[in-house]
Every structure is written in structure tokens, then in C-alpha cells.
Design a protein around this motif. Structure first.
Motif, PDB file in Angstrom:
ATOM      1  N   ASP A  28     -49.359 -78.365 -49.714  1.00  0.00           N
ATOM      2  CA  ASP A  28     -48.233 -77.699 -49.062  1.00  0.00           C
ATOM      3  C   ASP A  28     -47.646 -78.628 -48.011  1.00  0.00           C
ATOM      4  O   ASP A  28     -46.453 -78.902 -48.018  1.00  0.00           O
ATOM      5  CB  ASP A  28     -48.676 -76.397 -48.405  1.00  0.00           C
ATOM      6  CG  ASP A  28     -47.518 -75.659 -47.777  1.00  0.00           C
ATOM      7  OD1 ASP A  28     -46.837 -74.910 -48.507  1.00  0.00           O
ATOM      8  OD2 ASP A  28     -47.275 -75.835 -46.558  1.00  0.00           O
ATOM      9  N   HIS A  29     -48.509 -79.118 -47.120  1.00  0.00           N
ATOM     10  CA  HIS A  29     -48.040 -80.105 -46.161  1.00  0.00           C
ATOM     11  C   HIS A  29     -49.184 -80.907 -45.574  1.00  0.00           C
ATOM     12  O   HIS A  29     -50.350 -80.504 -45.624  1.00  0.00           O
ATOM     13  CB  HIS A  29     -47.185 -79.472 -45.058  1.00  0.00           C
ATOM     14  CG  HIS A  29     -47.916 -78.561 -44.112  1.00  0.00           C
ATOM     15  ND1 HIS A  29     -48.226 -77.251 -44.403  1.00  0.00           N
ATOM     16  CD2 HIS A  29     -48.366 -78.764 -42.846  1.00  0.00           C
ATOM     17  CE1 HIS A  29     -48.839 -76.686 -43.379  1.00  0.00           C
ATOM     18  NE2 HIS A  29     -48.935 -77.592 -42.417  1.00  0.00           N
ATOM     19  N   LEU A  30     -48.823 -82.073 -45.043  1.00  0.00           N
ATOM     20  CA  LEU A  30     -49.747 -82.944 -44.334  1.00  0.00           C
ATOM     21  C   LEU A  30     -49.455 -82.828 -42.849  1.00  0.00           C
ATOM     22  O   LEU A  30     -48.294 -82.701 -42.448  1.00  0.00           O
ATOM     23  CB  LEU A  30     -49.569 -84.401 -44.772  1.00  0.00           C
ATOM     24  CG  LEU A  30     -49.614 -84.691 -46.274  1.00  0.00           C
ATOM     25  CD1 LEU A  30     -49.368 -86.177 -46.520  1.00  0.00           C
ATOM     26  CD2 LEU A  30     -50.934 -84.251 -46.876  1.00  0.00           C
ATOM     27  N   VAL A  31     -50.503 -82.905 -42.023  1.00  0.00           N
ATOM     28  CA  VAL A  31     -50.340 -82.785 -40.570  1.00  0.00           C
ATOM     29  C   VAL A  31     -50.664 -84.128 -39.921  1.00  0.00           C
ATOM     30  O   VAL A  31     -51.803 -84.600 -39.978  1.00  0.00           O
ATOM     31  CB  VAL A  31     -51.245 -81.687 -39.991  1.00  0.00           C
ATOM     32  CG1 VAL A  31     -51.014 -81.555 -38.484  1.00  0.00           C
ATOM     33  CG2 VAL A  31     -50.996 -80.351 -40.689  1.00  0.00           C
ATOM     34  N   TYR A  32     -49.650 -84.726 -39.331  1.00  0.00           N
ATOM     35  CA  TYR A  32     -49.788 -85.995 -38.608  1.00  0.00           C
ATOM     36  C   TYR A  32     -49.639 -85.671 -37.127  1.00  0.00           C
ATOM     37  O   TYR A  32     -48.534 -85.391 -36.642  1.00  0.00           O
ATOM     38  CB  TYR A  32     -48.701 -86.956 -39.076  1.00  0.00           C
ATOM     39  CG  TYR A  32     -48.835 -88.385 -38.618  1.00  0.00           C
ATOM     40  CD1 TYR A  32     -49.970 -89.132 -38.913  1.00  0.00           C
ATOM     41  CD2 TYR A  32     -47.807 -89.008 -37.921  1.00  0.00           C
ATOM     42  CE1 TYR A  32     -50.072 -90.462 -38.516  1.00  0.00           C
ATOM     43  CE2 TYR A  32     -47.891 -90.337 -37.538  1.00  0.00           C
ATOM     44  CZ  TYR A  32     -49.031 -91.059 -37.835  1.00  0.00           C
ATOM     45  OH  TYR A  32     -49.128 -92.384 -37.446  1.00  0.00           O
ATOM     46  N   ALA A  33     -50.750 -85.659 -36.407  1.00  0.00           N
ATOM     47  CA  ALA A  33     -50.756 -85.223 -35.007  1.00  0.00           C
ATOM     48  C   ALA A  33     -50.560 -86.405 -34.071  1.00  0.00           C
ATOM     49  O   ALA A  33     -50.958 -87.531 -34.373  1.00  0.00           O
ATOM     50  CB  ALA A  33     -52.055 -84.504 -34.682  1.00  0.00           C
ATOM     51  N   THR A  34     -49.950 -86.129 -32.932  1.00  0.00           N
ATOM     52  CA  THR A  34     -49.619 -87.192 -31.990  1.00  0.00           C
ATOM     53  C   THR A  34     -49.645 -86.666 -30.559  1.00  0.00           C
ATOM     54  O   THR A  34     -49.348 -85.495 -30.320  1.00  0.00           O
ATOM     55  CB  THR A  34     -48.219 -87.765 -32.295  1.00  0.00           C
ATOM     56  OG1 THR A  34     -47.843 -88.688 -31.263  1.00  0.00           O
ATOM     57  CG2 THR A  34     -47.165 -86.649 -32.338  1.00  0.00           C
ATOM     58  N   PRO A  35     -49.985 -87.526 -29.605  1.00  0.00           N
ATOM     59  CA  PRO A  35     -49.912 -87.098 -28.201  1.00  0.00           C
ATOM     60  C   PRO A  35     -48.490 -87.083 -27.664  1.00  0.00           C
ATOM     61  O   PRO A  35     -48.238 -86.538 -26.593  1.00  0.00           O
ATOM     62  CB  PRO A  35     -50.773 -88.130 -27.473  1.00  0.00           C
ATOM     63  CG  PRO A  35     -50.713 -89.344 -28.324  1.00  0.00           C
ATOM     64  CD  PRO A  35     -50.610 -88.856 -29.737  1.00  0.00           C
ATOM     65  N   VAL A  78     -54.841 -82.251 -31.025  1.00  0.00           N
ATOM     66  CA  VAL A  78     -53.777 -82.929 -30.275  1.00  0.00           C
ATOM     67  C   VAL A  78     -54.220 -83.313 -28.865  1.00  0.00           C
ATOM     68  O   VAL A  78     -53.894 -84.405 -28.380  1.00  0.00           O
ATOM     69  CB  VAL A  78     -52.519 -82.026 -30.226  1.00  0.00           C
ATOM     70  CG1 VAL A  78     -51.536 -82.512 -29.174  1.00  0.00           C
ATOM     71  CG2 VAL A  78     -51.845 -81.977 -31.590  1.00  0.00           C
ATOM     72  N   ASP A  79     -54.977 -82.456 -28.217  1.00  0.00           N
ATOM     73  CA  ASP A  79     -55.351 -82.708 -26.817  1.00  0.00           C
ATOM     74  C   ASP A  79     -56.198 -83.965 -26.644  1.00  0.00           C
ATOM     75  O   ASP A  79     -56.188 -84.582 -25.578  1.00  0.00           O
ATOM     76  CB  ASP A  79     -56.108 -81.500 -26.258  1.00  0.00           C
ATOM     77  CG  ASP A  79     -55.256 -80.247 -26.208  1.00  0.00           C
ATOM     78  OD1 ASP A  79     -54.090 -80.348 -25.797  1.00  0.00           O
ATOM     79  OD2 ASP A  79     -55.743 -79.169 -26.588  1.00  0.00           O
ATOM     80  N   ALA A  80     -56.954 -84.339 -27.674  1.00  0.00           N
ATOM     81  CA  ALA A  80     -57.872 -85.475 -27.551  1.00  0.00           C
ATOM     82  C   ALA A  80     -57.280 -86.778 -28.067  1.00  0.00           C
ATOM     83  O   ALA A  80     -57.912 -87.836 -27.945  1.00  0.00           O
ATOM     84  CB  ALA A  80     -59.172 -85.171 -28.296  1.00  0.00           C
ATOM     85  N   LEU A  81     -56.083 -86.738 -28.623  1.00  0.00           N
ATOM     86  CA  LEU A  81     -55.511 -87.929 -29.245  1.00  0.00           C
ATOM     87  C   LEU A  81     -54.963 -88.911 -28.218  1.00  0.00           C
ATOM     88  O   LEU A  81     -54.372 -88.516 -27.219  1.00  0.00           O
ATOM     89  CB  LEU A  81     -54.384 -87.538 -30.200  1.00  0.00           C
ATOM     90  CG  LEU A  81     -54.776 -86.807 -31.483  1.00  0.00           C
ATOM     91  CD1 LEU A  81     -53.523 -86.424 -32.256  1.00  0.00           C
ATOM     92  CD2 LEU A  81     -55.695 -87.652 -32.341  1.00  0.00           C
ATOM     93  N   THR A  82     -55.133 -90.193 -28.513  1.00  0.00           N
ATOM     94  CA  THR A  82     -54.488 -91.251 -27.730  1.00  0.00           C
ATOM     95  C   THR A  82     -53.473 -92.012 -28.586  1.00  0.00           C
ATOM     96  O   THR A  82     -52.720 -92.832 -28.073  1.00  0.00           O
ATOM     97  CB  THR A  82     -55.530 -92.244 -27.189  1.00  0.00           C
ATOM     98  OG1 THR A  82     -56.278 -92.784 -28.285  1.00  0.00           O
ATOM     99  CG2 THR A  82     -56.493 -91.532 -26.229  1.00  0.00           C
ATOM    100  N   ALA A  83     -53.475 -91.719 -29.891  1.00  0.00           N
ATOM    101  CA  ALA A  83     -52.528 -92.346 -30.823  1.00  0.00           C
ATOM    102  C   ALA A  83     -52.321 -91.388 -31.992  1.00  0.00           C
ATOM    103  O   ALA A  83     -53.162 -90.521 -32.246  1.00  0.00           O
ATOM    104  CB  ALA A  83     -53.073 -93.681 -31.324  1.00  0.00           C
ATOM    105  N   PRO A  84     -51.209 -91.517 -32.723  1.00  0.00           N
ATOM    106  CA  PRO A  84     -50.974 -90.640 -33.871  1.00  0.00           C
ATOM    107  C   PRO A  84     -52.055 -90.795 -34.932  1.00  0.00           C
ATOM    108  O   PRO A  84     -52.606 -91.887 -35.133  1.00  0.00           O
ATOM    109  CB  PRO A  84     -49.612 -91.100 -34.402  1.00  0.00           C
ATOM    110  CG  PRO A  84     -48.970 -91.805 -33.255  1.00  0.00           C
ATOM    111  CD  PRO A  84     -50.087 -92.447 -32.498  1.00  0.00           C
TER     112      PRO A  84
END
Length: 204
Positions: A3-10, A70-76
Motif C-alpha cells: 500500500d505504501h512505504l514509510v520513509y521517516a525523517t527528523p 521519528v523521535d529517535a532519528l538523526t537522519a532519514p
């Protein structure tokens, strides 16, 4: 299947600009009220789309962790993916009967920039990322986000990697997913290759 891919980022704006610079155009999605996130979208063809997910500075910090880690990310990072189902309750019951519990269904909604309200139901996005197993999503009568997302891109390939591919395939089968490539790897990983009119973009 996808359905979709999730690319998370800060930082959603910075990531959207970076992807645009690589040739992948995205359109504004909307805010997820109460979750502290907002997104941008790109149609990937075949009824699938890419969701770039980041913090929403116009919302207060939510009382629970934002989805997608998302909260723990430092890069996408490519963190999760969803598979579509027609009836979410039936799909959850079937998965549990086959030995895998995808979690309890919940209702979600957001407003598009043009004021159209989208509503859907889904199981929780896995807390541990990258999530090699998908969450389930049912759109009901709502227009699928791929319809209004930025067009021009196509998903060339999507692969999952894990130290125990056989165990992952077994759980995928419990969710009704039987045609996904699962590769052996020292650590869990997701990888997508997206073809645009001007470039080939890899997300991992």
C-alpha cells in the motif's frame, strides 16, 4: 501487496527538498492530529505510494512516541511498510489464526491541504524499526492517497532483509503476503529503488 512505504525523517521539509534534488517530487500530505506528525507523498504506480513522515512543528509534542521512530532519528530512514486489506477486522482475525498478531485496529484521519478529510483504519506501525513485517491498512470509501500524490515515479524494487528469512516469510504468509523477496542479512533492513523521469533513487 504494497500500500505504501514509510520513509521517516527528523526534518520533513529538508528531506522533501533533498529528494526533489534527486529527482523525486513529493506533494504535501497533511497533519496527523494528536500524533505530532505530518507527511508528504509520491505516487509509486500500481496503487502504491511513498509517505515521507516527519514531526509537525505546528502541533504540541504528543503524549506518546511519534510513529515510525521519528523521535529517535538523526537522519532519514526507510522504517516501515503497509499492505492493503479490504476488511481489517477479518484480516487481523485471519493473521491471529495463523499464529501472528498484527495488533489491534485503530481509526485514523487527516485533512488534506485542499480540506478533504481522509479516514482509514490500520494496525499499529511496529515499534522497532526498520519493520520487516508490514502493518495492515484499510481505506474503506476514502480516496486512496496515491490518487492525489505527486506523479511520475515508479517503484522499481522493494526488498526486505533479515537474519532469519524463513521466519519472516512464515509471518508474512500469515498476513497474506507471499510474493515479497526476503534476503538474508546480519540485521533487519528495508530497501526500495524508485525510478523517476530523471533519476534512480534508493531508500534504505
Amino acid at each position: 501487496m504494497i500500500d505504501h512505504l514509510v520513509y521517516a525523517t527528523p526534518d520533513l521539509d529538508a528531506t522533501v527538498a533533498d529528494l526533489a534534488g534527486q529527482g523525486l517530487a513529493l506533494s504535501p500530505g497533511g497533519s496527523h492530529d494528536g500524533r505530532g506528525t505530518r507527511n508528504a507523498l509520491a505516487d509509486l504506480g500500481g496503487g502504491a505510494y511513498l509517505e515521507v513522515l516527519g514531526p509537525d512543528p505546528d502541533q504540541p509534542v504528543p503524549g506518546e512516541p511519534r510513529p515510525g521512530g521519528v523521535d529517535a532519528l538523526t537522519a532519514p530512514r526507510l522504517v516501515a511498510w503497509a499492505t492493503p486489506v479490504a476488511d481489517l477486522d477479518d484480516a487481523v482475525a485471519a493473521a491471529r489464526a495463523r499464529g501472528h498478531d498484527p495488533g489491534a485496529a485503530r481509526d485514523m484521519a487527516r485533512l488534506r491541504g485542499d480540506g478533504v478529510r481522509l479516514a482509514w483504519r490500520l494496525t499499529p506501525m511496529p515499534a522497532t524499526v526498520p519493520a520487516v513485517l508490514p502493518f495492515l491498512i484499510a481505506w474503506g470509501d476514502t480516496e486512496h492517497p496515491s490518487v492525489s500524490a505527486a506523479h511520475g515515479a515508479r517503484l522499481e524494487s522493494f526488498t526486505v532483509a533479515h537474519p532469519d528469512p524463513a521466519a519472516v516469510r512464515e509471518r508474512l504468509a500469515a498476513l497474506g503476503v507471499t510474493d515479497l523477496t526476503v534476503e538474508p542479512a546480519p540485521e533487519p533492513a528495508l530497501r526500495a529503488v524508485i525510478r523517476t523521469p530523471s533519476a534512480r533513487v534508493e531508500l534504505a
